[in-house]
Design a protein around this motif. Structure first.
Motif, PDB file in Angstrom:
ATOM      1  N   LYS A  62       0.824  -1.209   0.000  1.00 44.94           N
ATOM      2  CA  LYS A  62       0.000   0.000   0.000  1.00 44.94           C
ATOM      3  C   LYS A  62       0.864   1.267   0.000  1.00 44.94           C
ATOM      4  CE  LYS A  62      -4.028  -2.055   2.297  1.00 44.94           C
ATOM      5  NZ  LYS A  62      -4.912  -2.045   3.482  1.00 44.94           N
ATOM      6  N   GLY A  63       1.973   1.218   0.748  1.00 43.12           N
ATOM      7  CA  GLY A  63       2.882   2.365   0.760  1.00 43.12           C
ATOM      8  C   GLY A  63       3.462   2.644  -0.617  1.00 43.12           C
ATOM      9  N   LEU A  64       3.846   1.564  -1.333  1.00 41.71           N
ATOM     10  CA  LEU A  64       4.378   1.735  -2.692  1.00 41.71           C
ATOM     11  C   LEU A  64       3.318   2.318  -3.621  1.00 41.71           C
ATOM     12  CD1 LEU A  64       6.358  -1.630  -3.043  1.00 41.71           C
ATOM     13  CD2 LEU A  64       7.303   0.652  -2.594  1.00 41.71           C
ATOM     14  N   ALA A  65       2.079   1.878  -3.472  1.00 47.62           N
ATOM     15  CA  ALA A  65       1.001   2.409  -4.305  1.00 47.62           C
ATOM     16  C   ALA A  65       0.794   3.898  -4.041  1.00 47.62           C
ATOM     17  CB  ALA A  65      -0.289   1.641  -4.046  1.00 47.62           C
ATOM     18  N   ILE A  66       0.829   4.283  -2.752  1.00 49.91           N
ATOM     19  CA  ILE A  66       0.665   5.698  -2.405  1.00 49.91           C
ATOM     20  C   ILE A  66       1.817   6.525  -2.965  1.00 49.91           C
ATOM     21  CG2 ILE A  66       0.708   7.302  -0.446  1.00 49.91           C
ATOM     22  CD1 ILE A  66      -0.948   5.221   1.085  1.00 49.91           C
ATOM     23  N   LEU A  67       3.012   5.929  -2.991  1.00 47.26           N
ATOM     24  CA  LEU A  67       4.173   6.616  -3.555  1.00 47.26           C
ATOM     25  C   LEU A  67       3.899   7.016  -5.008  1.00 47.26           C
ATOM     26  CD1 LEU A  67       6.950   7.217  -2.262  1.00 47.26           C
ATOM     27  CD2 LEU A  67       7.841   5.229  -3.479  1.00 47.26           C
ATOM     28  N   LEU A  68       3.287   6.103  -5.766  1.00 46.23           N
ATOM     29  CA  LEU A  68       2.975   6.396  -7.169  1.00 46.23           C
ATOM     30  C   LEU A  68       1.776   7.336  -7.289  1.00 46.23           C
ATOM     31  CD1 LEU A  68       3.452   2.866  -8.790  1.00 46.23           C
ATOM     32  CD2 LEU A  68       5.053   4.786  -8.719  1.00 46.23           C
ATOM     33  N   ILE A  69       0.764   7.122  -6.450  1.00 43.22           N
ATOM     34  CA  ILE A  69      -0.416   7.997  -6.485  1.00 43.22           C
ATOM     35  C   ILE A  69      -0.015   9.438  -6.205  1.00 43.22           C
ATOM     36  CG2 ILE A  69      -2.562   8.581  -5.275  1.00 43.22           C
ATOM     37  CD1 ILE A  69      -2.887   5.566  -4.740  1.00 43.22           C
ATOM     38  N   ALA A 101      -7.018  11.798  -4.715  1.00 44.28           N
ATOM     39  CA  ALA A 101      -7.754  11.620  -3.461  1.00 44.28           C
ATOM     40  C   ALA A 101      -8.561  10.325  -3.475  1.00 44.28           C
ATOM     41  CB  ALA A 101      -8.675  12.821  -3.233  1.00 44.28           C
ATOM     42  N   VAL A 102      -9.216  10.054  -4.605  1.00 39.81           N
ATOM     43  CA  VAL A 102     -10.029   8.830  -4.707  1.00 39.81           C
ATOM     44  C   VAL A 102      -9.153   7.592  -4.561  1.00 39.81           C
ATOM     45  CG1 VAL A 102     -11.411   7.422  -6.289  1.00 39.81           C
ATOM     46  CG2 VAL A 102     -11.865   9.870  -6.071  1.00 39.81           C
ATOM     47  N   PHE A 103      -8.042   7.561  -5.310  1.00 38.47           N
ATOM     48  CA  PHE A 103      -7.187   6.371  -5.278  1.00 38.47           C
ATOM     49  C   PHE A 103      -6.416   6.248  -3.970  1.00 38.47           C
ATOM     50  CE2 PHE A 103      -7.938   6.433  -9.862  1.00 38.47           C
ATOM     51  CZ  PHE A 103      -8.168   5.084 -10.095  1.00 38.47           C
ATOM     52  N   LEU A 104      -6.151   7.366  -3.330  1.00 33.41           N
ATOM     53  CA  LEU A 104      -5.491   7.312  -2.030  1.00 33.41           C
ATOM     54  C   LEU A 104      -6.381   6.579  -1.018  1.00 33.41           C
ATOM     55  CD1 LEU A 104      -3.113   8.207  -0.221  1.00 33.41           C
ATOM     56  CD2 LEU A 104      -4.404  10.294   0.263  1.00 33.41           C
ATOM     57  N   VAL A 105      -7.653   6.954  -0.994  1.00 36.31           N
ATOM     58  CA  VAL A 105      -8.592   6.314  -0.060  1.00 36.31           C
ATOM     59  C   VAL A 105      -8.776   4.836  -0.403  1.00 36.31           C
ATOM     60  CG1 VAL A 105     -10.987   6.294   0.740  1.00 36.31           C
ATOM     61  CG2 VAL A 105      -9.781   8.471   0.459  1.00 36.31           C
ATOM     62  N   GLY A 155      -4.653  -1.186  -6.045  1.00 36.77           N
ATOM     63  CA  GLY A 155      -3.236  -1.442  -5.795  1.00 36.77           C
ATOM     64  C   GLY A 155      -2.331  -0.674  -6.730  1.00 36.77           C
ATOM     65  N   LEU A 156      -1.213  -1.320  -7.115  1.00 30.17           N
ATOM     66  CA  LEU A 156      -0.202  -0.630  -7.915  1.00 30.17           C
ATOM     67  C   LEU A 156      -0.702  -0.250  -9.302  1.00 30.17           C
ATOM     68  CD1 LEU A 156       3.077  -2.594  -7.070  1.00 30.17           C
ATOM     69  CD2 LEU A 156       2.472  -0.285  -6.365  1.00 30.17           C
ATOM     70  N   TRP A 157      -1.443  -1.138  -9.972  1.00 28.21           N
ATOM     71  CA  TRP A 157      -1.903  -0.826 -11.324  1.00 28.21           C
ATOM     72  C   TRP A 157      -2.742   0.450 -11.332  1.00 28.21           C
ATOM     73  CZ3 TRP A 157      -3.060  -5.281 -15.171  1.00 28.21           C
ATOM     74  CH2 TRP A 157      -2.089  -6.285 -15.034  1.00 28.21           C
ATOM     75  N   PRO A 158      -3.805   0.532 -10.535  1.00 27.22           N
ATOM     76  CA  PRO A 158      -4.577   1.771 -10.517  1.00 27.22           C
ATOM     77  C   PRO A 158      -3.750   2.970 -10.050  1.00 27.22           C
ATOM     78  CG  PRO A 158      -5.818  -0.021  -9.513  1.00 27.22           C
ATOM     79  CD  PRO A 158      -4.421  -0.505  -9.683  1.00 27.22           C
ATOM     80  N   ALA A 159      -2.748   2.716  -9.198  1.00 28.55           N
ATOM     81  CA  ALA A 159      -1.924   3.821  -8.698  1.00 28.55           C
ATOM     82  C   ALA A 159      -1.183   4.501  -9.838  1.00 28.55           C
ATOM     83  CB  ALA A 159      -0.937   3.303  -7.648  1.00 28.55           C
ATOM     84  N   ILE A 160      -0.558   3.707 -10.703  1.00 29.91           N
ATOM     85  CA  ILE A 160       0.180   4.325 -11.815  1.00 29.91           C
ATOM     86  C   ILE A 160      -0.785   4.965 -12.803  1.00 29.91           C
ATOM     87  CG2 ILE A 160       0.319   2.267 -13.298  1.00 29.91           C
ATOM     88  CD1 ILE A 160       3.025   4.971 -12.713  1.00 29.91           C
TER      89      ILE A 160
END
Length: 756
Positions: free
Chosen positions: A400-407, A716-720, A728-733
């Motif tokens: 989750k932290g890695l996903a937030i990094l990209l978001i 904001a949406v993807f962060l929540v 996860g990572l796919w939607p984050a990028i």
């Protein structure tokens, strides 16, 4: 005494946005002897001011390590003034620095720290990563496209290998990931060495490696591929924006028919010199700015001015390069070399303008500088706190932290404003609405008062015959005799009479023994009759005017018209009234401004009676009989009342007032003035275009607000959803690159702007 600085220009390939410019600036500014760096993303150029001993080869090598190809532009280096208080006079964007504030320029070295403009100090403006290769030509031939296709092919191959040999599925996806990640990681390291640790390349590298460590190699490979796809799409969109203004240069023909030694020969248009005479055939594009020396023809000026109706032009009229000759051959004397013609200068002006940041853009830059490190901290806290304090699973929360990094990457946010500003400036230029920078484009939409000059701005700038009155002879005969007396005169009133006779297809008889009577009029013998044309007072001295004639003349004077009385053979024959008439669109333009809630005022040095007559006709507040300092004072008074003031004038007589206004708009003073004076310019002199500028500004700022909403809303949406475990990572990028593409495409909608 220090040696004078030298200015050198380079062509930079692979540059797509302001973030690229920040990274290139960071690399270039670290070379010893480089004092100032100016980058034009639109033109794809970099201009550096440096000492004579600077190592330019090292400069090129260092910028190349960031993933950009750098080639010197020959023949453009010269001495540049020392110090930051003097703006460079030949930056990569041309020489048009007059009349606008360089405090908003995007070159980081032009600003102190308080201004928050040092985008190379770890700020988010340097976040976008781009691959090698030129951005010109078809997108699929670029290095970025080749890398994306290679990464995609590797991902497909890894998928196939995983299905055939499941035991090596993990390593196969790692190899596929490395195909795209190695170039990204290399640029991340080089950016860090140049003072930009928080780049999207660095965040991508950390996220991809972290995903592999926690066993999500398939997602790591997919995320790298999706990132490259997003970058490719952004490059295509940026290329379209660049082409929208650069395509203007294609309007100028490559060759011209040069007259020399009694004949004509075809030469390269770039080789034409000032003073050359060229032949322009019917239907041909005019290859250079110039003045018509023989011939008369309708000219289609739409490519340069946006004017949809061809303008008929004859001897002594000015023509622009890129416009289209109509139905007759013209001989034109060249007045500007190829690099200085109207289209070339418009392109240079827009390129320069796109480097002048709007206040909103500067705020976003400052916000991003703190936002990005904050996101990194939040991502680290999300990855560490739940496992350490609440017994959460390490793999789950690191993921989750890695996903937030990209978001959290602010690429879309950073590009949201410059993309819209660039599109707004470009579409304005294509319609003859030139604005010198994002600050000007933003400011025009905020004006609450517009002060107009009268002569040449609200009016045509030259008198026209409005009334022909016959007191003792027919009106056509009055005009015929008057034209006979004025033949050969260059006085504006004489020209108005001759134009009226020509328009009425009236044959003008010859005049003999013509004499000018100083301050009174002119007299001559026409068809054996003594004819006089002059002021009513001078005519009354010769022959007493009847009460009817006097009343009629007084009424015309009250309308702001100049009246000349004609006496033929000792009898009052008639009168001719003339006035500098309002432009055909003046009333419509002023009403459009009034409808937008903008107060309009006429500031003129003309006499009060004439000014008020025009003012009543146009429905505008009038201040008359003003000196230049009076106009400046009135502009200051309006600003002191809390109004945001635009001053619209010819850029010469109104220079003090233009400088005093919040926004100075040059109109009706000729091409040179329009391009080099004030903050903005209306090329074709339509009053309605001032309202169109205001409308374009408001639409651009609306587009920027939409872009910021898209960029922050998606994050904001993807962060929540990431924190609660839905995405996860796919939607984050996708939240990052997808938002970047969306805001760029939204900004490009401005290229289709049509004035309402």
């Amino acid at each position: 005494m220090n040696a004078p600085l030298i200015q050198t220009r380079f062509r930079v390939s692979g540059m797509d946005c302001a973030s690229c410019a920040a990274k290139i600036d960071a690399a270039a500014s670290r070379i010893p002897g480089i004092e100032d760096v100016t980058i034009s993303v639109t033109a794809g150029t970099m201009s550096v001011r440096h000492t004579p001993e600077s190592d330019l080869a090292a400069l090129r090598k260092r910028v190349a390590t960031m993933g950009y190809d750098v080639v010197p532009i020959e023949g453009r280096s010269h001495a540049a003034p020392q110090g930051h208080d003097t703006p460079a006079q030949d930056t990569c964007c041309g020489d048009h620095h007059h009349g606008h504030d360089h405090g908003a320029h995007s070159t980081p070295h032009d600003h102190g720290p308080a201004g928050g403009e040092h985008t190379h100090e770890g700020g988010a403006s340097g976040l976008h990563g781009h691959d090698h290769g030129p951005t010109n030509g078809p997108w699929w031939k670029s290095g970025k496209a080749r890398l994306t296709l290679l990464s995609g092919a590797a991902l497909v191959a890894a998928f196939a290998v995983g299905k055939l040999m499941p035991s090596i599925e993990g390593p196969a996806y790692i190899v596929a990931m490395l195909v795209g990640l190695i170039p990204i990681a290399r640029r991340a390291v080089m950016a860090a060495f140049n003072g930009l640790p928080f780049t999207i390349e660095m965040l991508m590298t950390i996220a991809a490696i972290g995903a592999v460590i926690i066993g999500a190699s398939e997602e790591a490979a997919a995320v790298v591929f999706l990132f490259l796809v997003g970058e490719l799409l952004e490059g295509v969109a940026a290329g379209r924006a660049r082409a929208s203004i650069q395509s203007l240069t294609a309007l100028v023909p490559k060759t011209a028919l040069l007259e020399r030694d009694g004949g004509t020969r075809e030469v390269q248009a770039d080789n034409l010199a000032v003073g050359d005479v060229i032949l322009v055939r019917p239907g041909d594009r005019i290859p250079a700015d110039g003045i018509i020396i023989s011939g008369e023809s309708p000219i289609d000026e739409a490519p340069v001015t946006g004017e949809s109706t061809p303008v008929r032009k004859g001897v002594d009229a000015t023509v622009f390069a890129g416009t289209v000759n109509g139905d007759a051959a013209l001989r034109v004397r060249v007045t500007a070399a190829a690099q200085d013609n109207t289209i070339a200068r418009v392109v240079k002006l827009v390129e320069e303008a796109q480097e002048s940041k709007a206040p909103t853009e500067r705020f976003i830059d400052r916000f991003s500088r703190y936002y990005t490190p904050g996101v990194v901290v939040v991502a680290a806290l999300v990855a560490l706190i739940p496992p350490l304090l609440f017994g959460g699973g390490w793999d789950e929360w690191i993921y989750k932290g890695l996903a937030i990094l990209l978001i959290g990457c602010p690429c879309a946010l950073v590009i949201s404003t410059p993309a819209a500003i660039a599109a707004g400036l470009s579409t304005g230029a294509r319609r003859g609405l030139l604005m010198k920078g994002g600050a000007v484009l933003e400011g025009i939409g905020k004006i609450t008062a517009a002060c107009f000059d009268k002569t040449g701005t609200l009016t045509e700038g030259q008198p026209k015959v409005t009334d022909v009155i016959g007191f003792g002879r027919p009106e056509r005969e009055v005009l015929r005799f008057a034209a006979a007396l004025e033949t050969g005169s260059s006085h504006p009133l004489a020209k108005a009479i001759l134009d009226a006779a020509d328009a009425g297809d009236i044959g003008v008889p010859p005049a003999d023994e013509a004499k000018a009577l100083g301050g009174k009029g002119v007299t001559a013998a026409v068809e054996g009759l003594l004819v006089f044309l002059g002021s009513p007072r001078a005519a009354d001295e010769r022959v007493a005017l009847s009460p009817e004639a006097t009343a009629r003349i007084t009424a015309l004077n009250d309308e702001g018209k100049t009246v000349s009385v004609l006496i033929v053979d000792g009898q009052v024959a008639g009168a001719i009234a003339m006035r500098d008439e309002p432009r055909p669109d003046a009333l419509k333009g002023l009403r459009a401004l009034a409808d937008a809630g903008i107060r309009t005022v006429m500031l003129t040095g003309d006499n009060r009676r004439t000014a008020e007559a025009i003012g009543r006709q146009l429905g505008i507040e009038v201040r008359a009989e003003l000196l230049p300092e009076d106009k400046q004072r009135i502009v200051g008074e309006l600003r002191s009342q809390g109004l945001v003031v635009a001053k619209v004038g010819d850029g010469i007589n109104d220079a003090p007032a233009l400088a005093a206004a919040d926004v100075g708009i040059a109109m009706g003073g000729g091409t040179d003035v329009a391009l080099e004076t004030a903050d903005a310019a209306v090329l074709h002199g339509r009053v309605t275009d001032v309202a169109a500028m205001v409308d374009l500004s408001k639409r651009t700022m609306g587009n920027i607000r939409q872009n910021i909403t898209i960029a922050l809303g998606l994050k904001a949406v993807f962060l929540v959803t990431t924190v609660i475990g839905i995405t996860g990572l796919w939607p984050a990028i996708l939240a990052d690159t997808g938002a970047t593409v969306l805001v760029t495409i939204n900004a490009l909608r401005l290229l289709g702007y049509r004035p309402s």
